[in-house]
Enzyme design. Structure first.
Site, short mmCIF file in Angstrom:
data_model
loop_
_atom_site.label_atom_id
_atom_site.label_comp_id
_atom_site.label_asym_id
_atom_site.label_seq_id
_atom_site.Cartn_x
_atom_site.Cartn_y
_atom_site.Cartn_z
CD GLU A 25 20.17 60.10 48.89
OE1 GLU A 25 19.40 61.06 48.65
OE2 GLU A 25 20.80 59.48 48.01
CE LYS A 157 18.60 61.17 41.78
NZ LYS A 157 18.43 62.58 42.24
#
Length: 295
Positions: A25, A157
């Site tokens: 990404e 996360k």
């Protein structure tokens, strides 16, 4: 789709020859680190993929096209001013000719469009703390529900509601595999997360699981690799997440705000761990991709 997607010659050749290709990404490059550290992390991830025998395909929107296989010079265009793109934003960004940095979800969408099934990243998005206030769930999970891919990460996360995210991944039918661990890594921390759905000992085993899962019509698979250096920053995350809420910071702006605060208040320790785990995950994704190509 040549008018919409540009695939580098190297990536095209690897796909045609059914060799391992790993999507990377660009949000990490543009928004995960202060410039120029993000570009350095992107290049280190690229190198880790190559060292494991696969071909890197860094993805972003540039010059009106979704580019699969960005060059080092092209990465320099992914500054903090780049749009942060979820899956919904890819087409708009390309049509409007803006620079767009892809998240996990939008990277998966672009990768799937050209036949790439492996990705390395830092942490997966998920259910935000306090749900349903705010009613915030990352579009990464929607992409995982639709797209057959292996995502090598250090879990979810840690600024999110990790147990709730794990429950939703189960609902969506997404296997969560622990890479030589029985619990999901908590991004900066190697342990302390909820139990994974299964443990795998090596890349070859993960590749065989992926092959079987996809033959049964399955979707994404999350492989959680613990960071080599483990940090306990739970209290610090709680503090900065609360600050973000007080300041009205919501949605896609939360992660950059929290990461910036963590890097500053940990005196760079979280930045170092973040960089290292991203590169290690890229290497693991490449190992799995190479093992899958050999099946």
């Amino acid at each position: 789709m040549d008018h919409l997607i540009r695939v580098s010659e190297e990536v095209q050749a690897a796909l045609a020859e059914e060799r391992g290709v790993v999507a990377l990404e660009t949000t990490l490059v543009a928004h995960g680190f202060p410039a120029p550290a993000g570009i350095e992390v992107g290049m280190a991830s690229d190198a880790a993929v190559r060292a494991a025998g696969a071909v890197p395909a860094t993805i972003g929107v540039l010059d009106g096209k979704i580019v699969v296989g960005l060059t080092a010079s092209e990465l320099e265009g992914f500054t903090p001013d780049a749009r942060k793109l979820g899956p919904r934003d890819l087409a708009v960004c390309a049509v409007q000719g803006a620079v767009g940095a892809t998240t996990v979800g939008s990277t998966l969408v672009a990768a799937a469009a050209v036949g790439i099934r492996f990705m390395g990243t830092g942490g997966l998005g998920g259910v935000h703390r306090g749900f349903p206030t705010p009613p915030d769930v990352s579009a990464d999970l929607g992409a995982c529900a639709r797209i057959p891919a292996v995502i090598a990460s250090s879990g979810v996360k840690s600024l999110l509601d990790v147990p709730a995210t794990m429950e939703l991944l189960e609902t969506l039918g997404v296997p969560v595999l622990g890479y030589r661990v029985d619990t999901l890594p908590l991004f900066y921390a190697a342990d302390g997360g909820p139990p994974v759905s299964a443990r795998v000992e090596n890349a070859a085993e993960a590749a065989r699981v992926a092959d079987a899962h996809w033959r049964l019509g399955g979707n994404a698979i999350l492989v959680g690799r613990p960071p080599d250096e483990s940090l306990d920053v739970t209290d610090l995350i709680e503090e900065i997440v609360a600050e973000a809420a007080e300041r009205g910071i919501v949605g896609q702006a939360v992660t950059p705000y929290v990461l910036s605060g963590l890097h500053e208040r940990s005196e760079g320790a979280t930045r170092r761990v973040n960089r290292d785990l991203i590169v290690a995950n890229a290497g693991l994704a490449a190992e799995i991709a190479v093992a899958f190509a050999a099946l």
